[in-house]
Enzyme design. Structure first.
Site, PDB file in Angstrom:
ATOM      1  N   PHE A 404      84.322  52.534  23.979  1.00  9.69           N
ATOM      2  CA  PHE A 404      85.068  53.600  24.671  1.00  9.69           C
ATOM      3  C   PHE A 404      86.549  53.613  24.282  1.00  9.69           C
ATOM      4  O   PHE A 404      87.132  52.562  24.009  1.00  9.69           O
ATOM      5  CB  PHE A 404      85.049  53.318  26.182  1.00  9.69           C
ATOM      6  CG  PHE A 404      83.912  53.947  26.946  1.00  9.69           C
ATOM      7  CD1 PHE A 404      83.186  55.009  26.469  1.00  9.69           C
ATOM      8  CD2 PHE A 404      83.594  53.458  28.205  1.00  9.69           C
ATOM      9  CE1 PHE A 404      82.162  55.572  27.204  1.00  9.69           C
ATOM     10  CE2 PHE A 404      82.565  54.010  28.962  1.00  9.69           C
ATOM     11  CZ  PHE A 404      81.852  55.065  28.443  1.00  9.69           C
ATOM     12  N   GLU A 405      87.162  54.788  24.365  1.00  8.94           N
ATOM     13  CA  GLU A 405      88.624  54.939  24.254  1.00  8.94           C
ATOM     14  C   GLU A 405      89.190  54.326  22.971  1.00  8.94           C
ATOM     15  O   GLU A 405      90.270  53.765  22.948  1.00  8.94           O
ATOM     16  CB  GLU A 405      89.330  54.297  25.465  1.00  8.94           C
ATOM     17  CG  GLU A 405      88.787  54.704  26.812  1.00  8.94           C
ATOM     18  CD  GLU A 405      89.070  56.159  27.167  1.00  8.94           C
ATOM     19  OE1 GLU A 405      89.733  56.855  26.371  1.00  8.94           O
ATOM     20  OE2 GLU A 405      88.634  56.607  28.230  1.00  8.94           O
ATOM     21  N   GLY A 406      88.444  54.467  21.890  1.00  7.36           N
ATOM     22  CA  GLY A 406      88.826  53.834  20.626  1.00  7.36           C
ATOM     23  C   GLY A 406      88.257  52.438  20.581  1.00  7.36           C
ATOM     24  O   GLY A 406      88.488  51.639  21.486  1.00  7.36           O
TER      25      GLY A 406
END
Length: 596
Positions: A404-406
């Site tokens: 997630f989120e990079g």
């Protein structure tokens, strides 16, 4: 008192001495924030966890939207929305509290975080006054539920490689979007999407797209390893007509929205990971006290107690990191004029200035939680592999956090890249601290006044910083621009930055607790920080030696010239970790969880 912060950290903690800036710690939360924490936790216990079967097993498509609207009625979705748009206008510290306590034996935290974070913040930060007035009040109450559509099948970490295309209609009233987005959280029920597409196939741009927009549909729910109760679908755009006034920000500047909103999302994910670590400790501490083996409680075995102690240490440092970030961002944004029409443009700059710390929060907390989750399964034994028990779900659900989120790898590469770019632009002075470390090899380094509390450990932290700076200097001098192709070395630089920040946050928090509440109350925070330093720093020294050998590329003399500096810079300090872990585990078992 430490001086008031003037702007973002810009990773200056790497060379500035401990205590130069004040640090917010959770022990300073006020009564209103504690009430919101209780409200969130009670909602999870009373409304969400009793619906566990509907959410996680039967996967009732109506239950999550229903619960989101209920939590919206309680005001827990509107914390960061300004009062002028129907929200509470609360700060990031309060948002951290809500994120932390909305965790539990449920995947409900994911739709909440998606809605309040990447589902709402793009409009808050980049929307026109008209867009904010139209959408934010409804997002604040849960009348509309938000989602974020960035990822595509061929563009995960490389977001700018997206192929979704937008073309302006001949009458210039609409943009016609065509393409497919993948892995869209909340996609099955969201009312509002931030969708990224390339205008004329070139200019990466964000659009606000409503659920009922002609040409917008979604695919089937994905079958995932975990997060069974959350909605994850593809978003299909076929001649999707989006009003021209629904362009978010500027045409061609969508990358700014994507990356800056993700920076905030990384910190919020860190907060949720920290909250989940606490929940696992609650379940595991109770279970190990109740479960008997060889006529003893599991909690009586030292091996089990070490799990509990290690997990408490990881949780303590995670908590220290996310609240430090929240406090820093609040400090930075608190200097802005609330009536300035460009205030949110300035907020975005503050967020960008703290992107290193946001990546640290994401990486450190997600990896801490994964280890806590793994330990949870181990403490439950065979029952940890059975879906009727919480350890199984925490383990499966939490695997995604490193993606997630990079991904954590992308975040690690962003850290040294950001530092070097800022150094080259002159926004930070990285070279002077590196040169000071090199000069100190001959002259020695300053010591903390021995009369100060924890003076030897403060010196250990400062020496740890110097080793990180030394290694960074060697690698940068040797490879310069080619460092981007030496990702293993770049990621070790990142690990220095991550570990230094975590240790600094933990140590400074312990010292602040001592000032606020006395030596006895600080003893557990001190113990957790000292154990971590005693075990982690020798590991980092060993990794540094091996990495410097790799830097030398087989040249023994070159390696020796690098390696001989290490003991001059940093001599590891050891502590009675076995006894300290016993103290920590005893407290976890007495409190039945991480209760500091």
């Amino acid at each position: 008192m430490p001086p008031e912060r003037q702007g973002p950290f810009s990773a200056s903690f790497l060379w500035e001495p401990l205590g130069k800036w004040d640090q917010f710690i959770p022990e300073e939360l006020n009564s209103e924030q504690k009430e919101l924490a209780k409200l969130a936790r009670d909602f999870i216990k009373n409304e969400v966890e009793p619906n566990h079967e509907l959410i996680e097993i039967k996967k009732d498509p109506e239950i999550i939207p229903k619960l989101l609207k209920k939590v919206g009625e309680l005001g827990l979705l509107m914390a960061e929305v300004p009062e002028e748009f129907g929200g509470l206008g609360l700060n990031k510290k309060t948002a951290t509290v809500i994120a932390e306590y909305t965790t539990g034996w449920s995947s409900f935290i994911v739709p909440v975080m998606c809605h309040t974070g990447i589902g709402t913040l793009p409009i808050l930060y980049y929307g026109t006054p008209e867009q904010k007035k139209k959408y934010l009040p409804k997002l604040a109450t849960g009348e509309m539920l938000g989602a974020y559509a960035l990822t595509e099948a061929g563009s995960g970490s490389d977001a700018l490689a997206a192929k979704t295309k937008a073309v302006l209609s001949p009458d210039k009233k609409f943009y016609i979007l065509n393409g497919e987005k993948q892995f869209i959280t909340n996609g099955g029920f969201a009312d509002l999407f931030t969708v990224f597409a390339k205008v004329d196939g070139e200019h990466f741009t964000a659009f606000i797209v409503e659920k009922n927009t002609p040409g917008l549909t979604h695919g089937k729910e994905e079958k995932k390893t975990g997060l069974d109760g959350s909605s994850t679908v593809s978003l299909i755009l076929q001649d999707c007509k989006v009003p021209a006034q629904n362009v978010l920000g500027e045409v061609g500047k969508g990358h700014r929205i994507a990356f800056n909103v993700l920076n905030v999302g990384r910190w919020k994910l860190g907060a949720a990971c920290m909250g989940s670590s606490k929940r696992i400790l609650e379940y595991a501490s109770k279970y190990t006290k109740e479960r008997k083996q060889f006529n003893k409680s599991l909690s009586d075995f030292q091996a089990i107690r070490e799990f509990l102690a290690n997990d408490a240490i990881r949780t303590y440092l995670s908590e220290s990191v996310v609240y430090s970030y929240a406090g820093a961002l609040d400090d930075a944004c608190g200097q802005l004029d609330p009536k300035d029409p460009d205030r949110y443009a300035q907020v975005v700059k503050k967020v960008k200035g703290l992107n290193v710390e946001a990546s640290i929060a994401k990486v450190f907390c997600s990896e801490a939680l994964f280890q806590v989750s793994d330990d949870g399964v181990q403490m439950y034994g065979g029952y940890g592999f059975i879906r009727d028990y919480p350890a199984d779900q925490f383990y499966r659900d939490n695997r995604i956090n490193r993606i997630f989120e990079g991904t954590n790898e992308i975040n690690r590469l962003l850290i040294p890249d950001t530092l070097l770019r800022r150094a080259m632009k002159g926004s930070i002075d990285l070279m002077t601290p590196i040169q000071n470390v090199v000069a100190g090899l001959k002259t020695g380094y300053p010591k903390t006044d021995a009369s100060q509390p924890l003076a030897p450990w403060i010196d250990q932290l400062e020496a740890f910083k110097r080793l990180g700076l030394y290694f960074t200097g060697v690698v940068v001098q040797k490879f310069m621009e080619k460092l981007r192709d030496r990702q293993i070395l770049a990621m070790l630089i990142a690990d220095f930055v991550i570990e230094i920040y975590a240790v600094q946050c933990g140590l400074q928090r312990a010292l602040k607790i001592r000032k606020l509440k006395g030596e006895a109350e600080a003893s557990f925070a001190e113990a957790m920080t000292i154990v971590y330093m005693s075990e982690k720093i020798p590991q980092m020294i060993d990794r540094t030696r091996q990495a410097l050998f790799n830097v030398a590329e087989g040249n023994e003399k070159e390696f020796e010239s690098y390696e001989k500096a290490i003991p001059k810079i940093l001599q590891p300090k050891f502590a009675p970790t076995e006894a300290l872990k016993e103290k920590i585990a005893t407290r976890v078992l007495e409190k039945e969880g991480f209760v500091y």
